[in-house]
Design an enzyme around this catalytic site. Structure first.
Site, PDB file in Angstrom:
ATOM      1  N   HIS A  92      -9.121   3.463  -6.857  1.00  0.00           N
ATOM      2  CA  HIS A  92      -8.187   3.671  -5.753  1.00  0.00           C
ATOM      3  C   HIS A  92      -6.945   2.780  -5.845  1.00  0.00           C
ATOM      4  O   HIS A  92      -6.115   2.806  -4.930  1.00  0.00           O
ATOM      5  CB  HIS A  92      -8.908   3.435  -4.429  1.00  0.00           C
ATOM      6  CG  HIS A  92     -10.051   4.361  -4.209  1.00  0.00           C
ATOM      7  ND1 HIS A  92      -9.907   5.621  -3.680  1.00  0.00           N
ATOM      8  CD2 HIS A  92     -11.374   4.219  -4.498  1.00  0.00           C
ATOM      9  CE1 HIS A  92     -11.089   6.218  -3.633  1.00  0.00           C
ATOM     10  NE2 HIS A  92     -11.994   5.391  -4.119  1.00  0.00           N
ATOM     11  N   LYS A 145      -7.220  10.833  -8.728  1.00  0.00           N
ATOM     12  CA  LYS A 145      -6.760  10.384  -7.414  1.00  0.00           C
ATOM     13  C   LYS A 145      -5.239  10.267  -7.446  1.00  0.00           C
ATOM     14  O   LYS A 145      -4.544  11.267  -7.346  1.00  0.00           O
ATOM     15  CB  LYS A 145      -7.486   9.097  -7.043  1.00  0.00           C
ATOM     16  CG  LYS A 145      -8.994   9.324  -6.871  1.00  0.00           C
ATOM     17  CD  LYS A 145      -9.736   8.071  -6.492  1.00  0.00           C
ATOM     18  CE  LYS A 145     -11.196   8.357  -6.167  1.00  0.00           C
ATOM     19  NZ  LYS A 145     -11.976   8.887  -7.315  1.00  0.00           N
ATOM     20  N   SER A 154     -13.530   1.693  -1.512  1.00  0.00           N
ATOM     21  CA  SER A 154     -13.141   3.031  -1.097  1.00  0.00           C
ATOM     22  C   SER A 154     -13.355   3.306   0.377  1.00  0.00           C
ATOM     23  O   SER A 154     -12.723   4.212   0.930  1.00  0.00           O
ATOM     24  CB  SER A 154     -13.913   4.073  -1.917  1.00  0.00           C
ATOM     25  OG  SER A 154     -15.315   3.939  -1.733  1.00  0.00           O
TER      26      SER A 154
END
Length: 384
Positions: free
Chosen positions: A206, A238, A178
């Protein structure tokens, strides 16, 4: 006095440039933000595909609320597992290619549930040194031996496994890191897990929705087969634009987690209207190649624009584009200068990153335009 000690510690954080400050957003999540009455271009959010404020998700939430109400009312194993949750789990399993999926309220709770359910005292976890805080905390909670290998250093991992006498072994890694934006060597890690009879737990917070064919995630991106020893965690707050997380794995592994993962068993089920939004989100992710292509173009524009400046970008093929500054106070000064120019970019400092590697973490979204990135490039070139 304990209060004096706390104040001294807060003062020390301020002096070292480590104090965190919270801002209140006065607009929906998106590339254009409003904070303290100021309009800004935001490069802060993990809304990689620009779905957090998408009309299709908003409509799905409204329909879900009218159908299911707002709350689930109980934990999943009591009476809080609604048909909307069941449908989403089936869709997530089919989308990722795993036999079964299990919903969690957040990615942090998913990680805290997975690791202690699979290993404990007498076992060992072999973890990448740059793993997310939730993975570090999960190992501590499990009471297993915690062996950390240098970032993405496969030979070092092999040496640790060869020397281990632990009963059960678990390799633990982020898929996309990240703060650096790089991708773990997942194919090699799975081969090593097979060789040493270990679990491989992959946190794809992610990568899910962004990488792989149709956004199916880092495991698909790296071409991994669906293995019984592979445990895949994806977050839904996300790229998916909502909230929550899921674990996808074999039938047996998911059945075990359902019975033993304390962060699944002992918490109220997520709102069913969020599950409805996520079902809509999955369809947009699957057909979101144009959004993912836009991310690639924007990252290339940023990197080309900053080439030849004193700013060092890490080698990231993802939506996370870190700009290394080094000193904590300078990172704060650069972030403040950008903010004054209408650009909101977070300064990331220790302990989130290693000492001496404070950075700007530029998070790109498919909702950004070339003009947004051009303004950021011009400002950073000027500040360089």
């Amino acid at each position: 006095m304990i209060w004096e000690e706390l104040q001294q510690q807060i003062d020390a954080r301020e002096r070292d440039g480590l104090q965190r400050r919270r801002r209140t957003l006065e607009a929906p999540c998106g590339p254009l933000a409003r904070v303290d009455g100021r309009d800004l271009i935001s490069f802060c959010s993990n809304d990689y595909l620009g779905l957090a404020n998408d009309p299709a998700l908003i409509e799905a939430v409204c329909v879900g609320a009218r159908t299911w109400g707002v709350g689930s009312g109980a934990s999943h194993l009591v009476s809080g597992h609604l048909a909307a949750h069941e449908q989403l789990e089936c869709e997530l399993a089919a989308f990722t290619g795993f036999p079964r999926a299990l919903l969690f309220s957040t990615g942090y709770m998913a990680n805290l549930g997975i690791v202690p359910a699979l290993v404990g005292r007498g076992d060992a976890v072999f973890a990448d040194r740059l793993n997310h805080a939730s993975l570090i905390d999960a190992v501590q909670l499990s009471r297993a031996e915690h062996r950390r290998y240098p970032h993405a250093d496969v030979p070092a991992l092999v040496r640790l496994l060869e020397a281990s006498t632990a009963k059960r072994k678990l390799i633990l890694t982020d898929a996309v890191f990240s703060m650096d934006g790089d991708i773990a060597p997942l194919a090699e890690l799975l081969e090593i897990a097979e060789r040493f009879d270990a679990w491989l737990v992959v946190d794809d917070a992610h990568g899910f929705g962004v990488l792989g064919p149709q956004g199916r995630g880092s495991v698909a991106h790296c071409g991994l087969p669906i293995s019984e020893r592979l445990i895949y965690m994806g977050t839904l707050g996300k790229a998916a634009g909502a909230s929550g997380a899921f674990v996808a794995a074999s039938e047996l592994a998911v059945a075990w987690l359902l019975q033993t993962a304390r962060t699944y068993i002992f918490t109220t089920g997520a709102s069913p209207l969020i599950a409805c939004a996520l079902s809509a989100s999955l369809r947009l992710i699957e057909h979101g190649d144009a959004r993912r292509s836009q991310l690639v173009r924007l990252a290339a524009q940023l990197r080309a624009g900053l080439a030849g400046t004193r700013w060092r970008l890490l080698d990231s093929p993802t939506a996370i584009q870190p700009v290394i500054i080094g000193d904590n106070h300078e990172a704060l000064r650069v972030a403040a200068s950008l903010y004054d120019r209408g650009l909101w970019v977070p300064a990331i400092r220790p302990p989130t990153v290693a000492k001496g590697t404070a950075r700007l973490r530029v998070s790109l979204s498919a909702a950004h335009t070339e003009a947004h990135v051009a303004k950021l490039v011009d400002a950073l070139r000027d500040l360089a």
